[in-house]
Design an enzyme around this catalytic site. Structure first.
Site, mmCIF file in Angstrom:
data_model
loop_
_atom_site.group_PDB
_atom_site.id
_atom_site.type_symbol
_atom_site.label_atom_id
_atom_site.label_comp_id
_atom_site.label_asym_id
_atom_site.label_seq_id
_atom_site.Cartn_x
_atom_site.Cartn_y
_atom_site.Cartn_z
ATOM 1 N N TYR A 145 -15.860 3.064 10.380
ATOM 2 C CA TYR A 145 -14.400 3.007 10.229
ATOM 3 C C TYR A 145 -13.724 3.342 11.565
ATOM 4 C CZ TYR A 145 -9.752 4.325 8.493
ATOM 5 O OH TYR A 145 -8.401 4.429 8.288
ATOM 6 N N THR A 170 -12.658 -6.533 7.579
ATOM 7 C CA THR A 170 -11.203 -6.494 7.362
ATOM 8 C C THR A 170 -10.504 -5.899 8.575
ATOM 9 O OG1 THR A 170 -11.577 -6.123 5.024
ATOM 10 C CG2 THR A 170 -9.377 -5.610 5.838
ATOM 11 N N LEU A 206 -0.407 -2.736 8.985
ATOM 12 C CA LEU A 206 -1.028 -1.619 8.261
ATOM 13 C C LEU A 206 -2.191 -2.073 7.388
ATOM 14 C CD1 LEU A 206 2.169 0.285 6.955
ATOM 15 C CD2 LEU A 206 1.065 0.482 9.151
ATOM 16 N N GLY A 227 0.834 -1.201 0.000
ATOM 17 C CA GLY A 227 0.000 0.000 0.000
ATOM 18 C C GLY A 227 0.868 1.251 0.000
#
Ligand code: UDP
Length: 325
Positions: free
Chosen positions: A149, A95, A76, A10
């Site tokens: 989130y 996730t 991460l 990423g």
């Protein structure tokens, strides 16, 4: 040292991989390429201290093998970006929660140090600016998808700190504040790559809401430098740290004007209502400024890259052939 970076293909992870290799460490990357890209690590593949596996952190045998080999884990891998979160809430929650659960459970077997990435989003609608790590988190209702989130990352933090308290697992939690730099794509809604891409292409710059909301932007190299310090510092264990840049707070409308000026773009700036940009009833964070006392005191951290330089570097990236637009 042998480091495992989950989400290492990423944006932040690939810069971290580079920095670790540069100082002589061996690097293992685990990434399922959901938002990461093989292009981000292409240039590292020829280094014999660099290894990668394209797989999910939720694939237990693969994650277990890689964690066993590592001395330290930078976790991460996560679903990030407000747009992604609003569009795929199930994936975000699963996730972020299950991925971290897996990493902590496996790291605990041999007490491997884990640095867990969190986000300034956890402060939610708090108006206690600048945000201190021990401040209350103020989240909106569960009917508003955006807050899932923050909530999923808050659970990650709780779980990491619980592993530390109950099982003596060495963990460090860090909250990133609007990190920017080359390799960050605009695809998941992040404002600077979006504005720069729009400016370079001559498209209108889309300011969401009235543009009075503000942010502080941190360059990725500042983040990576201090992550290495946190990983090395024994007293960081068991703590939560803000990582950001408190030198300049900018409104999103002013940011659009700055991007136009620095890229010499003739694009117009347009206002897009939040309902249209995200979803009906979307709630934004009005201000987001880090209190950096804790990380300064421990590591001597001082962000070095200022907003104009950040914008110039991102613009250079978007006009190069490497950009993932
Ligand atoms: N934003 C915007 N135009 C865009 C993308 C984002 O005005 O094309 C706004 C967004 O609504 C937020 C700020 O810019 O107020 C920062 O958004 P980003 O997604 O980069 O990060 P956030 O701070 O929301 O996590």
């Amino acid at each position: 040292m042998r480091a495992l970076i989950t989400g290492g293909a990423g944006f932040v992870g690939s810069h971290l991989a580079e920095a670790l290799l540069e100082r002589g460490d061996e690097v293992f990357v685990l990434d399922n390429l959901s938002t990461g890209a093989i292009d981000n690590i292409e240039h590292l593949k020829s280094d014999r201290r660099f290894h990668y596996a394209i797989d999910s952190v939720m694939n237990e045998p693969v994650a277990a093998e890689l964690i066993d080999r590592a001395d330290v884990v930078f976790h991460l891998a996560a679903a990030v970006g407000v747009r992604l979160i609003v569009e795929s809430p199930v994936n975000t929650i699963e996730t972020n929660v299950h991925g971290t659960e897996m990493v902590l459970k496996l790291a605990n077997k041999k007490k491997k140090k884990v640095l867990v990435a969190s986000t300034s989003e956890v402060y939610g609608k708090s108006n206690q600016v600048p945000f201190r790590e021990d401040a209350d988190l103020v989240l909106g209702p569960t009917m508003k998808g955006r807050w899932s989130y923050a909530c999923s990352k808050a659970i990650d933090e709780f779980l990491a700190l619980a592993y530390h308290k109950e099982k003596r697992l060495p963990v460090v939690v860090f909250r990133l504040f609007n990190t920017v730099g080359p390799r960050q794509t605009g695809r998941y809604g992040m404002v600077i790559p979006n504005f720069v891409k729009q400016a370079v292409l001559g498209h209108p710059l889309t300011v969401f809401g009235d543009g009075s909301q503000s942010r502080c932007f941190t360059y990725v190299s500042d983040v990576v430098d201090v992550l290495l310090k946190l990983a090395d510092h024994p007293s960081a264990v068991g703590q939560v740290f803000n990582i950001g840049n408190d030198h300049e707070e900018v409104t999103i409308l002013d940011l659009a004007k700055r991007v136009k000026a620095r890229t010499g773009s003739k694009s117009e700036v347009v206002m897009v209502p939040y309902d249209q940009a995200y979803e009906e009833g979307f709630e934004d964070m009005q201000r987001r400024v880090p209190d950096l006392s804790r990380i300064r005191a421990l590591t001597g951290y001082e962000p070095r890259v200022h907003l104009d330089e950040i914008l110039d570097n991102v613009a250079a990236y978007f006009t190069s052939d490497k950009a993932r637009v």
